[in-house]
Design an enzyme around this catalytic site. Structure first.
Site, PDB file in Angstrom:
ATOM      1  CD  GLU A   1      53.002  33.569  38.645  1.00 46.18           C
ATOM      2  OE1 GLU A   1      52.938  34.763  39.003  1.00 46.18           O
ATOM      3  OE2 GLU A   1      52.984  33.218  37.447  1.00 46.18           O
TER       4      GLU A   1
ATOM      5  CD  GLU B   1      53.639  38.893  35.334  1.00 45.34           C
ATOM      6  OE1 GLU B   1      54.396  39.382  34.486  1.00 45.34           O
ATOM      7  OE2 GLU B   1      52.846  37.986  35.076  1.00 45.34           O
TER       8      GLU B   1
END
Length: 307
Positions: A187, A282
């Protein structure tokens, strides 16, 4: 409710809808009339706490509420830190509800998160051991993806050397994950300028170097909007290495429609690419309480309404 009124509500921007909610109008009308409870076009994954005012504090009840609203997956960043009995409970409940497990974080503590760029053996060993623990947790919830963040720059080393160190560490992690069909998804982040992994093209190059089905990209739309923009074009360039997507509008990191990203177009493009993976939610809730949770669901119904 008249057709004219119904169309008016459906065409509201989220900001306008949220304002209407605060002013006393019922945003729930949008959620209730827009395929409420039916599966979404894309597979969006909430996290625990996102619907606690509706679902309560219990993990099972929250999962049941998510399923009732049409969500088909869960992501739980802190899974690795949960007691084994809770991991087993989550796994059983997901199976009963026909839901998938999204990402959790391969979290071995800050000592390795800030240090994979150094190439030091002690940090590589800790990373590999955490990968092994992650495999066991993944089995309990039938997870297929786990988030890995290489950590901070080592400012004393040239960038190419740091990159080489990260690649070698990730190869070790891939060796652990491959036999179990588990992929670590890298990420790139925007939280602060000390983070080593920041861009999709950088992540793409690292994945190509690791050369494993167990090393792919987690494309977080919020972070990539902040770091590089040009979302659809950059996503296309890195597409064959993207295994997981996360969502959050910018600025604010809240649900779609609260910031500048045209999520209706982005989701439509992701769907047109044939993406069958999970899109993790998220982000936080823009509004508090049950009203905020209802607004969040309505926002996803709106942004998901591309077909």
């Amino acid at each position: 409710m008249s057709m004219q009124r119904r169309n008016f509500i459906k065409n509201l921007s989220l900001g306008g809808a949220a304002a209407s909610l605060v002013g006393g109008s019922s945003l729930a009308a949008y959620a209730n009339e827009s395929r409420a409870g039916q599966p979404f076009n894309l597979d969006y994954a909430p996290h625990f706490g996102m619907f606690k005012n509706h679902g309560g504090d219990g993990l099972v009840d929250q999962l049941k509420f998510m399923a009732d609203q049409g969500f088909r997956s869960l992501e739980d960043n802190g899974l690795l830190g949960r007691p084994v009995e809770d991991q087993n409970l989550i796994g059983r409940t997901l199976e009963q509800l026909g839901m998938r497990m999204g990402v959790f974080v391969v979290d071995g503590g800050d000592n390795w998160k800030v240090s994979l760029t150094t190439g030091k053996q002690e940090f590589i060993d800790n990373f590999v051991n955490t990968c092994k623990k992650s495999v066991e947790a993944a089995k309990r919830v039938n997870a297929k993806w786990a988030t890995v963040v290489p950590g901070y720059f080592e400012r004393k080393l040239p960038i190419g050397i740091q990159t080489g160190h990260v690649i070698e560490a990730l190869k070790r992690g891939a060796e652990v994950f491959e036999p179990h069909g588990l992929a670590m998804v890298l990420e790139p982040l925007s939280d602060n300028p000390d983070l080593f992994l920041r861009f999709s093209d950088q992540s793409y190059a690292i994945c190509k170097a690791v050369d494993s089905p167990s090393c792919k990209i987690l494309y977080d739309i919020y972070h990539m909007q902040r770091n590089e923009g040009n979302l659809i074009a950059m996503m296309d360039l890195a597409w064959d290495e993207i295994a997981y997507i996360q969502i959050g509008d910018n600025p604010g990191r809240k649900e779609p429609g609260t910031g500048e990203i045209n999520y209706l177009n982005v989701f439509k493009h992701i769907d047109a690419k044939g993406f069958k993976g999970i899109c993790g939610m998220e982000h936080g809730n823009a509004l508090p309480g049950k009203e905020g949770e209802t607004a969040l669901i309505a926002a996803y119904r709106k942004a998901d309404g591309f077909k």
